[in-house]
Motif scaffolding. Structure first.
Motif, PDB file in Angstrom:
ATOM      1  N   ASP A   6       0.833  -1.211   0.000  1.00  0.00           N
ATOM      2  CA  ASP A   6       0.000   0.000   0.000  1.00  0.00           C
ATOM      3  C   ASP A   6       0.864   1.256   0.000  1.00  0.00           C
ATOM      4  N   ALA A   7       1.910   1.252   0.810  1.00  0.00           N
ATOM      5  CA  ALA A   7       2.794   2.414   0.890  1.00  0.00           C
ATOM      6  C   ALA A   7       3.493   2.651  -0.441  1.00  0.00           C
ATOM      7  N   ARG A   8       3.931   1.582  -1.076  1.00  0.00           N
ATOM      8  CA  ARG A   8       4.625   1.718  -2.359  1.00  0.00           C
ATOM      9  C   ARG A   8       3.671   2.217  -3.443  1.00  0.00           C
ATOM     10  N   LEU A   9       2.439   1.721  -3.435  1.00  0.00           N
ATOM     11  CA  LEU A   9       1.440   2.221  -4.383  1.00  0.00           C
ATOM     12  C   LEU A   9       1.257   3.726  -4.214  1.00  0.00           C
ATOM     13  N   ALA A  10       1.159   4.176  -2.967  1.00  0.00           N
ATOM     14  CA  ALA A  10       0.986   5.602  -2.684  1.00  0.00           C
ATOM     15  C   ALA A  10       2.197   6.400  -3.163  1.00  0.00           C
ATOM     16  N   GLU A  11       3.401   5.885  -2.903  1.00  0.00           N
ATOM     17  CA  GLU A  11       4.621   6.560  -3.360  1.00  0.00           C
ATOM     18  C   GLU A  11       4.632   6.733  -4.874  1.00  0.00           C
ATOM     19  N   LEU A  12       4.127   5.724  -5.580  1.00  0.00           N
ATOM     20  CA  LEU A  12       4.116   5.753  -7.043  1.00  0.00           C
ATOM     21  C   LEU A  12       2.919   6.522  -7.599  1.00  0.00           C
ATOM     22  N   GLY A  13       2.029   6.964  -6.701  1.00  0.00           N
ATOM     23  CA  GLY A  13       0.839   7.693  -7.140  1.00  0.00           C
ATOM     24  C   GLY A  13      -0.177   6.807  -7.826  1.00  0.00           C
ATOM     25  N   LEU A  14      -0.189   5.522  -7.456  1.00  0.00           N
ATOM     26  CA  LEU A  14      -1.111   4.559  -8.074  1.00  0.00           C
ATOM     27  C   LEU A  14      -2.251   4.222  -7.128  1.00  0.00           C
ATOM     28  N   THR A  15      -3.409   4.031  -7.694  1.00  0.00           N
ATOM     29  CA  THR A  15      -4.596   3.630  -6.943  1.00  0.00           C
ATOM     30  C   THR A  15      -5.125   2.348  -7.544  1.00  0.00           C
ATOM     31  N   LEU A  16      -5.450   1.401  -6.692  1.00  0.00           N
ATOM     32  CA  LEU A  16      -6.031   0.160  -7.194  1.00  0.00           C
ATOM     33  C   LEU A  16      -7.479   0.409  -7.600  1.00  0.00           C
ATOM     34  N   SER A 116       4.910  -7.014 -15.514  1.00  0.00           N
ATOM     35  CA  SER A 116       6.048  -7.552 -14.757  1.00  0.00           C
ATOM     36  C   SER A 116       6.848  -6.452 -14.089  1.00  0.00           C
ATOM     37  N   ASP A 117       7.185  -5.421 -14.852  1.00  0.00           N
ATOM     38  CA  ASP A 117       7.977  -4.326 -14.299  1.00  0.00           C
ATOM     39  C   ASP A 117       7.231  -3.604 -13.173  1.00  0.00           C
ATOM     40  N   LEU A 118       5.926  -3.441 -13.347  1.00  0.00           N
ATOM     41  CA  LEU A 118       5.144  -2.757 -12.312  1.00  0.00           C
ATOM     42  C   LEU A 118       5.101  -3.579 -11.024  1.00  0.00           C
ATOM     43  N   PHE A 119       4.948  -4.899 -11.136  1.00  0.00           N
ATOM     44  CA  PHE A 119       4.938  -5.726  -9.930  1.00  0.00           C
ATOM     45  C   PHE A 119       6.272  -5.629  -9.181  1.00  0.00           C
ATOM     46  N   VAL A 120       7.381  -5.628  -9.909  1.00  0.00           N
ATOM     47  CA  VAL A 120       8.686  -5.509  -9.253  1.00  0.00           C
ATOM     48  C   VAL A 120       8.831  -4.119  -8.632  1.00  0.00           C
ATOM     49  N   GLU A 121       8.334  -3.105  -9.321  1.00  0.00           N
ATOM     50  CA  GLU A 121       8.403  -1.744  -8.792  1.00  0.00           C
ATOM     51  C   GLU A 121       7.592  -1.615  -7.497  1.00  0.00           C
ATOM     52  N   ILE A 122       6.462  -2.303  -7.443  1.00  0.00           N
ATOM     53  CA  ILE A 122       5.585  -2.224  -6.270  1.00  0.00           C
ATOM     54  C   ILE A 122       6.056  -3.152  -5.153  1.00  0.00           C
TER      55      ILE A 122
END
Length: 154
Positions: A6-16, A116-122
């Motif tokens: 959740d914290a990483r999603l917020a850092e990246l500015g992403l919302t599920l 794939s890249d997004l999962f590793v980033e998150i």
């Protein structure tokens, strides 16, 4: 409950997105033992479905972006499977990605890298996974990408 994901999603500015409900006679996920098997998630964003054939209607980069939307939907389904607690996810085990592409298009792996890249980033190393990336002559509703996943629970 806030988790590292959740914290990483917020850092990246992403919302599920909201976890999509099935469109037919199947369930969005099945938990078996310590694994979550998530049904294929199709490319969609806030504007609706991302449709088209990669290599004809869409560029590789647009396909890659579409795959990223599938990754977010997969994570939304995983969150639903874990009763809202992404902290229960140990790792991503496997992705199987389908790309609606022309017969001549051969960059399906580059398209699925969007997920794939997004999962590793998150998720960091826990987001590294086994994978298949294949072409499809057509996908449901004309979408550009569909991806299914297997996650391991803690």
């Amino acid at each position: 409950m806030s988790t590292q994901i959740d914290a990483r999603l917020a850092e990246l500015g992403l919302t599920l997105p909201a976890a999509p409900m099935p469109a037919a006679n199947y369930v969005p996920y099945v938990i078996s033992g310590n694994q979550i098997f998530i049904s294929g998630q199709i490319s969609a964003n806030a504007d609706g479905l991302i449709t088209g054939v990669v290599g004809r209607d869409l560029t590789t980069e647009q396909g890659t972006d579409a795959a990223g939307t599938c990754a977010l939907s997969l994570l939304a389904q995983a969150k639903a499977a874990c009763d809202g607690d992404l902290g229960r996810i140990a790792r991503l085990v496997k992705l199987t990605g389908f790309v609606n592409s022309t017969a001549e298009f051969t960059d399906q792996p580059k398209v699925i890298n969007g997920a794939s890249d997004l999962f590793v980033e998150i998720m960091g190393d826990a987001g590294r996974h086994a994978r298949s990336a294949v072409s499809a002559v057509s996908l449901p509703l004309g979408v550009a990408v569909e991806i299914e996943a297997i996650f391991e629970l803690k």
